[in-house]
Scaffold this motif. Structure first.
Motif, PDB file in Angstrom:
ATOM      1  N   VAL A 166       0.832  -1.135  -0.064  1.00  0.00           N
ATOM      2  CA  VAL A 166      -0.035  -0.043  -0.040  1.00  0.00           C
ATOM      3  C   VAL A 166       0.783   1.455  -0.026  1.00  0.00           C
ATOM      4  O   VAL A 166       0.672   2.191  -0.699  1.00  0.00           O
ATOM      5  N   ALA A 167       1.955   1.280   0.717  1.00  0.00           N
ATOM      6  CA  ALA A 167       3.015   2.330   0.841  1.00  0.00           C
ATOM      7  C   ALA A 167       3.550   2.540  -0.528  1.00  0.00           C
ATOM      8  O   ALA A 167       3.596   3.929  -1.067  1.00  0.00           O
ATOM      9  N   THR A 168       3.918   1.731  -1.130  1.00  0.00           N
ATOM     10  CA  THR A 168       4.519   1.721  -2.636  1.00  0.00           C
ATOM     11  C   THR A 168       3.690   2.281  -3.332  1.00  0.00           C
ATOM     12  O   THR A 168       3.939   3.151  -4.319  1.00  0.00           O
ATOM     13  N   TYR A 169       2.357   1.625  -3.290  1.00  0.00           N
ATOM     14  CA  TYR A 169       1.184   2.265  -4.190  1.00  0.00           C
ATOM     15  C   TYR A 169       1.331   3.740  -4.215  1.00  0.00           C
ATOM     16  O   TYR A 169       1.144   4.236  -4.967  1.00  0.00           O
ATOM     17  N   ALA A 170       0.884   4.118  -2.860  1.00  0.00           N
ATOM     18  CA  ALA A 170       0.774   5.421  -2.545  1.00  0.00           C
ATOM     19  C   ALA A 170       1.737   6.381  -2.976  1.00  0.00           C
ATOM     20  O   ALA A 170       1.539   7.505  -3.727  1.00  0.00           O
ATOM     21  N   VAL A 171       3.075   6.116  -2.827  1.00  0.00           N
ATOM     22  CA  VAL A 171       4.303   6.728  -3.336  1.00  0.00           C
ATOM     23  C   VAL A 171       4.392   6.908  -4.855  1.00  0.00           C
ATOM     24  O   VAL A 171       4.393   7.905  -5.392  1.00  0.00           O
ATOM     25  N   LEU A 172       4.113   5.973  -5.397  1.00  0.00           N
ATOM     26  CA  LEU A 172       4.073   5.825  -6.878  1.00  0.00           C
ATOM     27  C   LEU A 172       2.938   6.640  -7.385  1.00  0.00           C
ATOM     28  O   LEU A 172       3.014   7.330  -8.368  1.00  0.00           O
ATOM     29  N   PHE A 173       1.669   6.253  -6.854  1.00  0.00           N
ATOM     30  CA  PHE A 173       0.255   6.959  -7.276  1.00  0.00           C
ATOM     31  C   PHE A 173       0.480   8.646  -7.082  1.00  0.00           C
ATOM     32  O   PHE A 173       0.219   9.408  -8.025  1.00  0.00           O
ATOM     33  N   GLY A 174       1.097   8.967  -6.032  1.00  0.00           N
ATOM     34  CA  GLY A 174       1.311  10.236  -5.594  1.00  0.00           C
ATOM     35  C   GLY A 174       2.292  11.097  -6.525  1.00  0.00           C
ATOM     36  O   GLY A 174       2.072  12.183  -6.919  1.00  0.00           O
ATOM     37  N   ALA A 175       3.428  10.365  -6.935  1.00  0.00           N
ATOM     38  CA  ALA A 175       4.338  10.951  -7.790  1.00  0.00           C
ATOM     39  C   ALA A 175       3.925  11.107  -9.027  1.00  0.00           C
ATOM     40  O   ALA A 175       4.079  12.243  -9.766  1.00  0.00           O
ATOM     41  N   LEU A 176       3.157  10.224  -9.504  1.00  0.00           N
ATOM     42  CA  LEU A 176       2.606  10.462 -10.918  1.00  0.00           C
ATOM     43  C   LEU A 176       1.349  11.498 -11.094  1.00  0.00           C
ATOM     44  O   LEU A 176       1.383  12.103 -11.921  1.00  0.00           O
ATOM     45  N   ILE A 177       0.643  11.650 -10.006  1.00  0.00           N
ATOM     46  CA  ILE A 177      -0.428  12.791  -9.737  1.00  0.00           C
ATOM     47  C   ILE A 177       0.553  14.087  -9.489  1.00  0.00           C
ATOM     48  O   ILE A 177       0.094  14.905 -10.326  1.00  0.00           O
ATOM     49  N   VAL A 178       1.529  14.263  -8.888  1.00  0.00           N
ATOM     50  CA  VAL A 178       2.177  15.315  -8.972  1.00  0.00           C
ATOM     51  C   VAL A 178       2.889  15.576 -10.135  1.00  0.00           C
ATOM     52  O   VAL A 178       2.717  16.841 -10.680  1.00  0.00           O
ATOM     53  N   LEU A 179       3.420  14.862 -10.942  1.00  0.00           N
ATOM     54  CA  LEU A 179       3.968  15.034 -12.272  1.00  0.00           C
ATOM     55  C   LEU A 179       2.892  15.388 -13.118  1.00  0.00           C
ATOM     56  O   LEU A 179       3.011  16.485 -13.774  1.00  0.00           O
ATOM     57  N   PHE A 180       1.598  14.875 -12.946  1.00  0.00           N
ATOM     58  CA  PHE A 180       0.539  15.324 -14.040  1.00  0.00           C
ATOM     59  C   PHE A 180       0.170  16.631 -13.677  1.00  0.00           C
ATOM     60  O   PHE A 180      -0.343  17.566 -14.472  1.00  0.00           O
ATOM     61  N   SER A 181       0.033  17.097 -12.329  1.00  0.00           N
ATOM     62  CA  SER A 181      -0.213  18.479 -11.800  1.00  0.00           C
ATOM     63  C   SER A 181       0.418  19.248 -12.138  1.00  0.00           C
ATOM     64  O   SER A 181       0.046  20.532 -12.767  1.00  0.00           O
ATOM     65  N   LEU A 182       1.727  19.257 -12.314  1.00  0.00           N
ATOM     66  CA  LEU A 182       2.681  20.104 -12.944  1.00  0.00           C
ATOM     67  C   LEU A 182       2.567  20.347 -14.453  1.00  0.00           C
ATOM     68  O   LEU A 182       2.767  21.658 -14.983  1.00  0.00           O
ATOM     69  N   LYS A 183       2.413  19.363 -15.071  1.00  0.00           N
ATOM     70  CA  LYS A 183       2.072  19.692 -16.624  1.00  0.00           C
ATOM     71  C   LYS A 183       0.659  20.362 -16.816  1.00  0.00           C
ATOM     72  O   LYS A 183       0.807  21.397 -17.608  1.00  0.00           O
ATOM     73  N   LEU A 184      -0.432  20.007 -15.901  1.00  0.00           N
ATOM     74  CA  LEU A 184      -1.396  21.073 -16.017  1.00  0.00           C
ATOM     75  C   LEU A 184      -1.050  22.482 -15.559  1.00  0.00           C
ATOM     76  O   LEU A 184      -1.667  23.336 -16.133  1.00  0.00           O
ATOM     77  N   LYS A 185      -0.200  22.599 -14.355  1.00  0.00           N
ATOM     78  CA  LYS A 185       0.092  23.857 -14.186  1.00  0.00           C
ATOM     79  C   LYS A 185       0.791  24.702 -15.335  1.00  0.00           C
ATOM     80  O   LYS A 185       0.372  25.848 -15.708  1.00  0.00           O
ATOM     81  N   LYS A 186       1.641  23.934 -16.083  1.00  0.00           N
ATOM     82  CA  LYS A 186       2.189  24.658 -17.389  1.00  0.00           C
ATOM     83  C   LYS A 186       1.318  24.875 -18.378  1.00  0.00           C
ATOM     84  O   LYS A 186       1.289  25.896 -18.940  1.00  0.00           O
ATOM     85  N   MET A 187       0.186  24.199 -18.391  1.00  0.00           N
ATOM     86  CA  MET A 187      -0.939  24.296 -19.446  1.00  0.00           C
ATOM     87  C   MET A 187      -1.763  25.567 -19.055  1.00  0.00           C
ATOM     88  O   MET A 187      -1.885  26.350 -19.660  1.00  0.00           O
ATOM     89  N   ALA A 188      -1.818  25.661 -17.656  1.00  0.00           N
ATOM     90  CA  ALA A 188      -2.645  26.927 -17.073  1.00  0.00           C
ATOM     91  C   ALA A 188      -1.690  28.115 -17.502  1.00  0.00           C
ATOM     92  O   ALA A 188      -2.445  29.114 -17.838  1.00  0.00           O
ATOM     93  N   GLN A 189      -0.639  28.002 -17.408  1.00  0.00           N
ATOM     94  CA  GLN A 189       0.207  29.442 -17.548  1.00  0.00           C
ATOM     95  C   GLN A 189       0.237  29.700 -19.020  1.00  0.00           C
ATOM     96  O   GLN A 189       0.725  30.834 -19.215  1.00  0.00           O
ATOM     97  N   GLN A 190       0.306  28.678 -19.972  1.00  0.00           N
ATOM     98  CA  GLN A 190      -0.057  29.001 -21.462  1.00  0.00           C
ATOM     99  C   GLN A 190      -1.273  29.772 -21.717  1.00  0.00           C
ATOM    100  O   GLN A 190      -1.418  29.921 -22.945  1.00  0.00           O
ATOM    101  N   GLN A 191      -2.429  29.545 -21.068  1.00  0.00           N
ATOM    102  CA  GLN A 191      -3.549  29.982 -21.513  1.00  0.00           C
ATOM    103  C   GLN A 191      -3.879  31.371 -21.217  1.00  0.00           C
ATOM    104  O   GLN A 191      -3.383  32.048 -20.564  1.00  0.00           O
TER     105      GLN A 191
END
Length: 183
Positions: A158-183
């Motif tokens: 569960v801990a490993t899943y949470a860290v991997l899931f969290g890291a992927l969500i953080v990366l995705f959110s940073l991509k979305l931040k970049k998209m928001a800045q371009q709008q």
């Protein structure tokens, strides 16, 4: 009307925080598995008790016009009992949860093996599914015959899943931040 990408990019920080919380939960669980298990069991106990009290209240208040109020009451009482057992005998709840996961893994593994054997005439490399099924069965048996180690294994997974899931969500959110800045 906003499209999904616009909505997500405007709210990228919510996903970022969600990912960070998952990572923190995973890291804490790696380093303090007993504490994490105890906190998880307290949440279960609280939910079961809250659910049971609400069900009991609804049943009692609807008994005049609801012919099934006794079923609601039974569900409420069972939830309260589950909450009290979880609260006062958390080890029992942890073991029951472990055996539930073990039974699921064994059943799923057996089904995967049976499906693979049926597919043998139709596809090649069905052995991959057989190995997957065998791993599930072995994992379930491991949990049954090593309950203490099994609980720690589940927490680690569960801990490993949470860290991997969290890291992927953080990366995705940073991509979305970049998209928001371009709008």
């Amino acid at each position: 009307m906003m499209d999904l990408t616009t909505t997500l990019s405007k709210n990228w920080s919510v996903l970022f925080v969600r990912g960070l919380i998952a990572i923190i939960f995973g890291v804490i669980t790696w380093f303090a598995p007993e504490t994490s298990l105890n906190i998880l069991l307290l949440f279960f106990a609280g939910y079961f008790l809250f659910d049971g009290i609400l069900r009991t209240w609804v049943a009692w208040n609807s008994k005049q016009h609801n012919p099934y109020w006794r079923w609601l009451l039974a569900g409420g009482v069972l939830s309260i009992i589950a909450g009290l057992v979880t609260l006062f005998a958390p080890n029992v709840t942890a073991i029951l949860l472990l055996y539930y996961v073990a039974a699921w893994a064994i059943a799923i593994g057996a089904v995967e093996i049976l499906i693979a054997l049926k597919l043998r005439a139709e596809i090649s490399n069905e052995w991959i599914l057989i190995i997957t099924g065998a791993i599930s069965v072995l994992f379930g048996l491991y949990l049954i015959f090593n309950p203490s180690a099994g609980i720690h294994t589940l927490l680690w997974l569960v801990a490993t899943y949470a860290v991997l899931f969290g890291a992927l969500i953080v990366l995705f959110s940073l991509k979305l931040k970049k998209m928001a800045q371009q709008q």
